[in-house]
Design a protein around this motif. Structure first.
Motif, PDB file in Angstrom:
ATOM      1  N   SER A 216      -9.626  10.658  -4.883  1.00  0.00           N
ATOM      2  CA  SER A 216      -9.166   9.850  -3.755  1.00  0.00           C
ATOM      3  C   SER A 216      -9.593   8.394  -3.913  1.00  0.00           C
TER       4      SER A 216
ATOM      5  N   ILE B 128       0.847  -1.207   0.000  1.00  0.00           N
ATOM      6  CA  ILE B 128       0.000   0.000   0.000  1.00  0.00           C
ATOM      7  C   ILE B 128       0.875   1.248   0.000  1.00  0.00           C
ATOM      8  N   SER B 129       1.994   1.196   0.702  1.00  0.00           N
ATOM      9  CA  SER B 129       2.879   2.367   0.757  1.00  0.00           C
ATOM     10  C   SER B 129       3.395   2.744  -0.633  1.00  0.00           C
TER      11      SER B 129
ATOM     12  N   ILE C 267      -2.581  10.643   3.389  1.00  0.00           N
ATOM     13  CA  ILE C 267      -3.099   9.337   3.785  1.00  0.00           C
ATOM     14  C   ILE C 267      -3.803   9.534   5.124  1.00  0.00           C
TER      15      ILE C 267
ATOM     16  N   LEU D 203       4.618   3.619   5.047  1.00  0.00           N
ATOM     17  CA  LEU D 203       3.291   4.210   4.863  1.00  0.00           C
ATOM     18  C   LEU D 203       3.126   5.365   5.847  1.00  0.00           C
ATOM     19  N   ASN D 204       3.088   6.563   5.322  1.00  0.00           N
ATOM     20  CA  ASN D 204       3.007   7.763   6.152  1.00  0.00           C
ATOM     21  C   ASN D 204       1.563   8.241   6.276  1.00  0.00           C
ATOM     22  N   ILE D 205       0.964   7.943   7.405  1.00  0.00           N
ATOM     23  CA  ILE D 205      -0.424   8.330   7.672  1.00  0.00           C
ATOM     24  C   ILE D 205      -0.407   9.711   8.319  1.00  0.00           C
ATOM     25  N   SER D 206      -1.117  10.657   7.711  1.00  0.00           N
ATOM     26  CA  SER D 206      -1.102  12.043   8.172  1.00  0.00           C
ATOM     27  C   SER D 206      -2.003  12.291   9.377  1.00  0.00           C
TER      28      SER D 206
ATOM     29  N   TYR E  75      -0.357   9.894  -3.891  1.00  0.00           N
ATOM     30  CA  TYR E  75      -1.342  10.731  -3.212  1.00  0.00           C
ATOM     31  C   TYR E  75      -0.650  11.672  -2.230  1.00  0.00           C
TER      32      TYR E  75
ATOM     33  N   CYS F  29       3.373   1.700  10.849  1.00  0.00           N
ATOM     34  CA  CYS F  29       3.147   1.854   9.402  1.00  0.00           C
ATOM     35  C   CYS F  29       4.215   2.753   8.796  1.00  0.00           C
TER      36      CYS F  29
ATOM     37  N   SER G  96       0.685   4.653  -2.187  1.00  0.00           N
ATOM     38  CA  SER G  96       0.436   5.908  -1.479  1.00  0.00           C
ATOM     39  C   SER G  96       1.284   7.066  -1.986  1.00  0.00           C
ATOM     40  N   THR G  97       2.392   6.769  -2.653  1.00  0.00           N
ATOM     41  CA  THR G  97       3.251   7.845  -3.159  1.00  0.00           C
ATOM     42  C   THR G  97       2.564   8.676  -4.247  1.00  0.00           C
TER      43      THR G  97
END
Length: 148
Positions: A121, A25-26, A35, A70-73, A32, A65, A29-30
Motif C-alpha cells: 500500500s 491521484i485517480s 482507496i 477517485l473512488n474512495i471505498s 490499487y 472525488c 489509484s487504478t
C-alpha cells in the motif's frame, strides 16, 4: 481539500478541492484495489461541529472525488483533540489517542477491518502528521503536492 493548518471545515460550503491533484491521484489509484480516506477531525472535540455534520462533509468530499475519477471505498476519522479550553468542547473526546495522526491507529484499524496489506500500500498525504503516521508503520508515503 484546501484548508490551512489550524482552520477547520464545519460546513459543506467550505469544501474546496484540489481538482487537478485529485484527477492525477485517480490515475494512480487504478493500480490499487481499495482507496481509504483517513482524517483527523478535531473540530468535533472542540465543539465546533457535530459528528453528523462531519460525516455529511466527508460524504460530500467522497462524492466530489468520485466525480473526478477517485473512488474512495471508506473513511476513518479521529474526533479527538488533546488541547482543552474551547468554548463548547466535548470533554469525553479530549484525549491523546492512538487514532489521531501522527499516531498510526486508524491505518492499523483500516488494515485490519479491510484486510489491507500495508506492505503493498501507499499513503498520499499533505502534512507532517500524515508522513509521520506512515513512517510509524513503514508505509510508503507520497507527498500530495507531487500530483499538482
Amino acid at each position: 481539500n484546501k484548508c490551512l493548518d489550524g482552520e477547520y471545515i464545519v460546513d459543506i460550503k467550505q469544501i474546496n478541492l484540489f481538482e487537478k491533484r485529485i484527477k492525477n491521484i485517480s490515475k494512480l489509484s487504478t493500480k490499487y484495489d481499495l482507496i481509504v480516506l483517513i482524517t483527523n477531525q478535531p473540530q468535533i472535540s472542540m465543539g465546533k461541529v457535530s459528528w453528523q455534520k462531519v460525516i455529511e462533509i466527508n460524504g460530500e468530499i467522497i462524492s466530489r472525488c468520485q466525480l473526478l475519477g477517485l473512488n474512495i471505498s471508506s473513511f476513518y476519522l479521529c474526533p479527538h483533540h488533546e488541547i482543552s479550553g474551547f468554548k463548547d468542547e466535548i470533554i469525553s473526546l479530549k484525549s491523546s489517542c492512538f487514532c489521531r495522526k501522527p499516531q498510526p491507529g486508524l491505518f492499523l484499524e483500516a488494515a485490519f477491518k479491510r484486510n489491507i496489506d500495508l506492505n503493498k500500500s501507499i499513503m498520499i498525504g499533505d502534512s507532517w502528521r500524515d508522513k509521520k503516521a506512515s513512517e510509524e508503520i513503514n508505509l510508503q508515503f507520497i507527498d500530495a503536492v507531487t500530483f499538482d
